[in-house]
Design an enzyme around this catalytic site. Structure first.
Site, PDB file in Angstrom:
ATOM      1  CE1 TYR A  59      -3.310   6.289   6.852  1.00  0.00           C
ATOM      2  CE2 TYR A  59      -5.574   6.930   7.358  1.00  0.00           C
ATOM      3  CZ  TYR A  59      -4.223   7.233   7.336  1.00  0.00           C
ATOM      4  OH  TYR A  59      -3.782   8.445   7.773  1.00  0.00           O
ATOM      5  CG  ASP A  60      -3.711  -0.633   1.637  1.00  0.00           C
ATOM      6  OD1 ASP A  60      -2.995  -0.630   2.650  1.00  0.00           O
ATOM      7  OD2 ASP A  60      -3.260  -0.631   0.477  1.00  0.00           O
TER       8      ASP A  60
END
Lengths: 302, 302
Positions: free
Chosen positions: A18-19
């Site tokens: 995830y960013d």
């Protein structure tokens, strides 16, 4: 099957996958005026990994800058106003971007709610009218039901917003209702949480205020701008350039936070520092991961 | 098929068939402060024929004596307090006769509502507590959310009554909710009309106040004591010795008055001086008769 996060390897793959991390605030980051354990360190860890942090709250009574001050006071820095999305902001964004309400027709938005809402609307260039404005215009003894005809400015109002207002009273609801008797006036609710956690108990939430207005005026809101409703996600998507499969929604409530993520095809992480239990976490298909507390992300990473 | 009353013969058979006439008040007997045409003469006609007249109202803000004064001022005499049944009285009767709430346990009924309700409860020997009582006990600056713990007297309260209160505010609802978070405390609603007719418009009715309390506390009322709910008919039946097949319910609203009669196996007469139309009258199976106005009973009898 919901996965419990218990190892360093799991945290590393979370950081890979995830960013963007969306956080519910109360019950996740803090409870009332107390920061939860290892949250500061978790935020720093995520910032070191260049993650985008977005704080998402249904509370419309505070301005977005209030959130930044609160985070700063807890020692969490480098957060700017674009990273805060509360239901007041998402309401203003909805009205501007989706409803596309005119700012130049000389009309005003009637607000049953607090300054968190009027501030965000005014920031976007909308004029507002509230009961407080009437108290400046009329002597106290004219602010009565008997005088209701004079307290209504139908030609000046083009929209109604209802949210949490700790000073809600019968006359305010009665005035709000007069505008909504005209079905052409849009009715926008900030959020529909039935209760508001306060000290060791709960008090009526925005949803309860919306409910009395709905019932009295026989109207449903045209939009609800808080979690888990779509208006909130629309605001986040408009303000940020998110990739849904690289975004994680972290919260403490299944009914709002987890549903909010799931409904929008975003993975979810439930923390047990709020109202939910491990047993409920295991039995809910809409939860991707769960953990005892948000700070476990840091604690497990060591 | 609903029958329209248009002839002297129909009025005569009405007078033969029924010995008790239940009247809704506002929209039938009067509108606001104006008596409707030929109503005085109709009442006199019914009294000359020894009919029992009972005035039934969902308004809980006025005492039963207020109704007698109002009728007297309109020139309608020989009405005693037993002939008046409002939702405040039926609430007190319900609590005494059906709920059988103790009067001797030293506890009080918390009332979110006006003096019409507390008067009827006190008349029956119940002690009450209201927000007004708190304003006498606490200085103004202690009547706040922040002080909520001190404003709650859980050990002293054994029941909650909610009705129309023109001074409803957030804190009152919040306090009421605290009592209802205990599922053992009975929750009694006077009535659930969503709106209250006021001047040339409508304002939030008792039902809207009940609605915010319901939603915030996640409770349903244990009883609703106004039309068309059974609590109201129980009160009338307890106070009077009625034969259902000799009783006629006269009202101006299909949803409340006509339903109230029909649900209780009582014939109904709709008058068109309120919110309903001839077209709706003809298409409703729950209406026995209809007429333009209550005064037609006298006008047609001549």
């Amino acid at each position: 099957m919901t996965v419990k996060l218990t190892t360093k390897e799991q945290i590393n793959s979370l950081l890979d996958k995830y960013d963007t991390f969306l956080f519910d605030c109360d019950g996740v980051v803090w409870i009332g005026n107390e920061l939860l354990p290892s949250v500061k360190e978790t935020m720093e860890l995520l910032q070191q990994h260049d993650k985008k942090l977005i704080f998402v709250s249904n509370n419309s009574t505070k301005s977005r800058n209030d959130y930044i001050h609160k985070l700063n006071n807890f020692g969490i820095f480098n957060i700017n106003v674009d990273q805060i999305v509360n239901s007041a902001y998402s309401t203003a964004t909805y009205i501007e971007k989706v409803l596309k309400l005119s700012k130049t027709d000389g009309k005003k938005i009637w607000v049953l709610g607090q300054s968190g809402i009027t501030d965000e609307l005014n920031n976007k260039g909308y004029q507002t009218m509230t009961f407080d404005d009437l108290t400046k215009k009329f002597p106290h003894d004219e602010l009565t039901m008997d005088n209701i005809d004079n307290l209504i400015f139908k030609d000046e109002i083009n929209c109604v917003v209802v949210g949490l207002d700790f000073n809600t009273n019968y006359l305010k609801v009665g005035i709000t209702m007069q505008y909504l008797l005209d079905n052409n006036i849009p009715f926008i609710a900030t959020n529909i949480d039935s209760t508001f956690p306060f000290k060791n108990t709960k008090l009526p939430g925005a949803g309860s205020i919306v409910e009395i207005v709905k019932f009295a005026s026989n109207r449903e809101p045209n939009a609800i701008c808080g979690k888990p409703n779509n208006g909130m996600m629309d605001s986040i998507l408009i303000s940020n350039n998110l990739q849904k499969d690289k975004t994680l929604m972290i919260g403490d409530r299944i009914n709002t936070d987890m549903k909010f993520g799931f409904n929008n095809q975003i993975d979810t992480l439930l923390v047990l520092t709020g109202i939910e239990t491990e047993e409920r976490a295991l039995n809910e298909k809409i939860i991707t991961y769960y953990t005892n507390k948000l700070g476990d992300i840091y604690d497990l990473s060591k």
